[in-house]
Design a protein around this motif. Sequence first.
Motif, PDB file in Angstrom:
ATOM      1  N   LEU A  67      -7.783   8.265   8.003  1.00 24.70           N
ATOM      2  CA  LEU A  67      -6.369   8.075   7.701  1.00 24.70           C
ATOM      3  C   LEU A  67      -6.238   7.160   6.487  1.00 24.70           C
ATOM      4  O   LEU A  67      -6.749   6.043   6.488  1.00 24.70           O
ATOM      5  CB  LEU A  67      -5.636   7.458   8.896  1.00 24.70           C
ATOM      6  CG  LEU A  67      -4.126   7.306   8.763  1.00 24.70           C
ATOM      7  CD1 LEU A  67      -3.453   8.679   8.702  1.00 24.70           C
ATOM      8  CD2 LEU A  67      -3.571   6.510   9.924  1.00 24.70           C
ATOM      9  N   ILE A  68      -5.598   7.658   5.453  1.00 27.78           N
ATOM     10  CA  ILE A  68      -5.323   6.828   4.278  1.00 27.78           C
ATOM     11  C   ILE A  68      -3.819   6.573   4.221  1.00 27.78           C
ATOM     12  O   ILE A  68      -3.042   7.256   4.880  1.00 27.78           O
ATOM     13  CB  ILE A  68      -5.814   7.496   2.966  1.00 27.78           C
ATOM     14  CG1 ILE A  68      -5.094   8.823   2.733  1.00 27.78           C
ATOM     15  CG2 ILE A  68      -7.321   7.668   2.978  1.00 27.78           C
ATOM     16  CD1 ILE A  68      -5.304   9.396   1.345  1.00 27.78           C
ATOM     17  N   ASN A  69      -3.450   5.570   3.447  1.00 26.50           N
ATOM     18  CA  ASN A  69      -2.017   5.282   3.325  1.00 26.50           C
ATOM     19  C   ASN A  69      -1.686   4.847   1.905  1.00 26.50           C
ATOM     20  O   ASN A  69      -2.561   4.471   1.130  1.00 26.50           O
ATOM     21  CB  ASN A  69      -1.595   4.219   4.345  1.00 26.50           C
ATOM     22  CG  ASN A  69      -2.171   2.860   4.044  1.00 26.50           C
ATOM     23  OD1 ASN A  69      -1.719   2.187   3.121  1.00 26.50           O
ATOM     24  ND2 ASN A  69      -3.175   2.438   4.804  1.00 26.50           N
ATOM     25  N   HIS A  70      -0.410   4.939   1.611  1.00 32.44           N
ATOM     26  CA  HIS A  70       0.117   4.539   0.310  1.00 32.44           C
ATOM     27  C   HIS A  70       1.078   3.368   0.481  1.00 32.44           C
ATOM     28  O   HIS A  70       2.039   3.224  -0.266  1.00 32.44           O
ATOM     29  CB  HIS A  70       0.821   5.726  -0.361  1.00 32.44           C
ATOM     30  CG  HIS A  70      -0.067   6.918  -0.515  1.00 32.44           C
ATOM     31  ND1 HIS A  70      -1.040   6.995  -1.479  1.00 32.44           N
ATOM     32  CD2 HIS A  70      -0.158   8.052   0.204  1.00 32.44           C
ATOM     33  CE1 HIS A  70      -1.684   8.142  -1.360  1.00 32.44           C
ATOM     34  NE2 HIS A  70      -1.173   8.792  -0.334  1.00 32.44           N
ATOM     35  N   LEU A  71       0.777   2.541   1.472  1.00 31.85           N
ATOM     36  CA  LEU A  71       1.672   1.440   1.811  1.00 31.85           C
ATOM     37  C   LEU A  71       1.837   0.465   0.654  1.00 31.85           C
ATOM     38  O   LEU A  71       2.961   0.096   0.310  1.00 31.85           O
ATOM     39  CB  LEU A  71       1.169   0.713   3.063  1.00 31.85           C
ATOM     40  CG  LEU A  71       2.037  -0.421   3.583  1.00 31.85           C
ATOM     41  CD1 LEU A  71       3.450   0.051   3.875  1.00 31.85           C
ATOM     42  CD2 LEU A  71       1.417  -1.028   4.840  1.00 31.85           C
ATOM     43  N   ARG A  72       0.740   0.049   0.057  1.00 33.01           N
ATOM     44  CA  ARG A  72       0.830  -0.930  -1.042  1.00 33.01           C
ATOM     45  C   ARG A  72       1.684  -0.375  -2.190  1.00 33.01           C
ATOM     46  O   ARG A  72       2.559  -1.067  -2.720  1.00 33.01           O
ATOM     47  CB  ARG A  72      -0.566  -1.298  -1.551  1.00 33.01           C
ATOM     48  CG  ARG A  72      -0.525  -2.323  -2.687  1.00 33.01           C
ATOM     49  CD  ARG A  72      -1.914  -2.767  -3.111  1.00 33.01           C
ATOM     50  NE  ARG A  72      -2.430  -3.688  -2.093  1.00 33.01           N
ATOM     51  CZ  ARG A  72      -3.566  -3.510  -1.445  1.00 33.01           C
ATOM     52  NH1 ARG A  72      -4.334  -2.483  -1.675  1.00 33.01           N
ATOM     53  NH2 ARG A  72      -3.946  -4.392  -0.535  1.00 33.01           N
ATOM     54  N   GLU A  73       1.445   0.878  -2.563  1.00 35.37           N
ATOM     55  CA  GLU A  73       2.192   1.474  -3.672  1.00 35.37           C
ATOM     56  C   GLU A  73       3.682   1.569  -3.365  1.00 35.37           C
ATOM     57  O   GLU A  73       4.518   1.218  -4.201  1.00 35.37           O
ATOM     58  CB  GLU A  73       1.644   2.876  -3.994  1.00 35.37           C
ATOM     59  CG  GLU A  73       0.231   2.863  -4.514  1.00 35.37           C
ATOM     60  CD  GLU A  73      -0.829   2.988  -3.415  1.00 35.37           C
ATOM     61  OE1 GLU A  73      -0.503   2.779  -2.216  1.00 35.37           O
ATOM     62  OE2 GLU A  73      -1.986   3.270  -3.746  1.00 35.37           O
ATOM     63  N   LEU A  74       4.019   2.032  -2.165  1.00 30.76           N
ATOM     64  CA  LEU A  74       5.430   2.163  -1.797  1.00 30.76           C
ATOM     65  C   LEU A  74       6.096   0.803  -1.645  1.00 30.76           C
ATOM     66  O   LEU A  74       7.254   0.624  -2.040  1.00 30.76           O
ATOM     67  CB  LEU A  74       5.560   2.976  -0.507  1.00 30.76           C
ATOM     68  CG  LEU A  74       5.185   4.459  -0.640  1.00 30.76           C
ATOM     69  CD1 LEU A  74       5.098   5.106   0.732  1.00 30.76           C
ATOM     70  CD2 LEU A  74       6.180   5.187  -1.513  1.00 30.76           C
ATOM     71  N   ARG A  75       5.364  -0.152  -1.097  1.00 28.07           N
ATOM     72  CA  ARG A  75       5.922  -1.511  -0.917  1.00 28.07           C
ATOM     73  C   ARG A  75       6.205  -2.162  -2.264  1.00 28.07           C
ATOM     74  O   ARG A  75       7.298  -2.710  -2.480  1.00 28.07           O
ATOM     75  CB  ARG A  75       4.946  -2.368  -0.099  1.00 28.07           C
ATOM     76  CG  ARG A  75       5.385  -3.807   0.068  1.00 28.07           C
ATOM     77  CD  ARG A  75       4.371  -4.633   0.841  1.00 28.07           C
ATOM     78  NE  ARG A  75       3.041  -4.671   0.262  1.00 28.07           N
ATOM     79  CZ  ARG A  75       2.702  -5.396  -0.818  1.00 28.07           C
ATOM     80  NH1 ARG A  75       3.601  -6.135  -1.441  1.00 28.07           N
ATOM     81  NH2 ARG A  75       1.459  -5.392  -1.271  1.00 28.07           N
ATOM     82  N   THR A  76       5.241  -2.097  -3.173  1.00 28.97           N
ATOM     83  CA  THR A  76       5.429  -2.747  -4.471  1.00 28.97           C
ATOM     84  C   THR A  76       6.479  -2.023  -5.313  1.00 28.97           C
ATOM     85  O   THR A  76       7.191  -2.667  -6.081  1.00 28.97           O
ATOM     86  CB  THR A  76       4.103  -2.876  -5.242  1.00 28.97           C
ATOM     87  OG1 THR A  76       3.522  -1.597  -5.417  1.00 28.97           O
ATOM     88  CG2 THR A  76       3.134  -3.786  -4.520  1.00 28.97           C
ATOM     89  N   ALA A  77       6.597  -0.713  -5.154  1.00 24.08           N
ATOM     90  CA  ALA A  77       7.627   0.039  -5.881  1.00 24.08           C
ATOM     91  C   ALA A  77       9.026  -0.412  -5.460  1.00 24.08           C
ATOM     92  O   ALA A  77       9.976  -0.310  -6.241  1.00 24.08           O
ATOM     93  CB  ALA A  77       7.458   1.534  -5.645  1.00 24.08           C
ATOM     94  N   ARG A  78       9.133  -0.922  -4.242  1.00 24.78           N
ATOM     95  CA  ARG A  78      10.423  -1.408  -3.733  1.00 24.78           C
ATOM     96  C   ARG A  78      10.554  -2.922  -3.883  1.00 24.78           C
ATOM     97  O   ARG A  78      11.469  -3.530  -3.342  1.00 24.78           O
ATOM     98  CB  ARG A  78      10.595  -0.975  -2.282  1.00 24.78           C
ATOM     99  CG  ARG A  78      10.909   0.525  -2.195  1.00 24.78           C
ATOM    100  CD  ARG A  78      10.541   1.110  -0.869  1.00 24.78           C
ATOM    101  NE  ARG A  78      10.853   2.529  -0.770  1.00 24.78           N
ATOM    102  CZ  ARG A  78      10.135   3.507  -1.320  1.00 24.78           C
ATOM    103  NH1 ARG A  78       9.062   3.227  -2.022  1.00 24.78           N
ATOM    104  NH2 ARG A  78      10.478   4.777  -1.181  1.00 24.78           N
ATOM    105  N   HIS A  79       9.619  -3.512  -4.605  1.00 27.65           N
ATOM    106  CA  HIS A  79       9.632  -4.945  -4.912  1.00 27.65           C
ATOM    107  C   HIS A  79       9.668  -5.811  -3.653  1.00 27.65           C
ATOM    108  O   HIS A  79      10.389  -6.811  -3.591  1.00 27.65           O
ATOM    109  CB  HIS A  79      10.797  -5.300  -5.839  1.00 27.65           C
ATOM    110  CG  HIS A  79      10.851  -4.456  -7.065  1.00 27.65           C
ATOM    111  ND1 HIS A  79       9.938  -4.582  -8.093  1.00 27.65           N
ATOM    112  CD2 HIS A  79      11.672  -3.438  -7.420  1.00 27.65           C
ATOM    113  CE1 HIS A  79      10.212  -3.701  -9.031  1.00 27.65           C
ATOM    114  NE2 HIS A  79      11.255  -2.984  -8.651  1.00 27.65           N
ATOM    115  N   LEU A  80       8.879  -5.406  -2.659  1.00 26.64           N
ATOM    116  CA  LEU A  80       8.780  -6.162  -1.419  1.00 26.64           C
ATOM    117  C   LEU A  80       7.417  -6.841  -1.343  1.00 26.64           C
ATOM    118  O   LEU A  80       6.405  -6.242  -1.698  1.00 26.64           O
ATOM    119  CB  LEU A  80       8.913  -5.235  -0.201  1.00 26.64           C
ATOM    120  CG  LEU A  80      10.265  -4.581   0.032  1.00 26.64           C
ATOM    121  CD1 LEU A  80      10.153  -3.515   1.105  1.00 26.64           C
ATOM    122  CD2 LEU A  80      11.294  -5.627   0.430  1.00 26.64           C
ATOM    123  N   SER A  81       7.408  -8.063  -0.865  1.00 31.17           N
ATOM    124  CA  SER A  81       6.133  -8.742  -0.600  1.00 31.17           C
ATOM    125  C   SER A  81       5.627  -8.270   0.758  1.00 31.17           C
ATOM    126  O   SER A  81       6.380  -7.696   1.557  1.00 31.17           O
ATOM    127  CB  SER A  81       6.323 -10.256  -0.591  1.00 31.17           C
ATOM    128  OG  SER A  81       7.088 -10.648   0.528  1.00 31.17           O
TER     129      SER A  81
END
Length: 69
Positions: free
Chosen positions: A7-21
């Motif tokens: 299982l892979i995820n794109h959590l970091r990319e989606l989180r940073t795109a929304r300017h969330l820490s």
Amino acid sequence: MESQLVLINHLRELRTARHLSQKELAQMVGVSRQTINSIENTQYNPTAKLALLLCIALDCKFEDLFAFE
């Protein structure tokens, strides 16, 4: 030989795109910052409930956040 699904995820990319820490996202879904870090680094696979909460918080579809490699 049996292949394993990873299982892979794109959590970091989606989180940073929304300017969330990590801390901000963690507070939104009710977990620790360390849990978010562990998911981003594929050290921990979230429960179905947490995965759906992450999708809601990031306003994305499950298949945009998670996939099998």
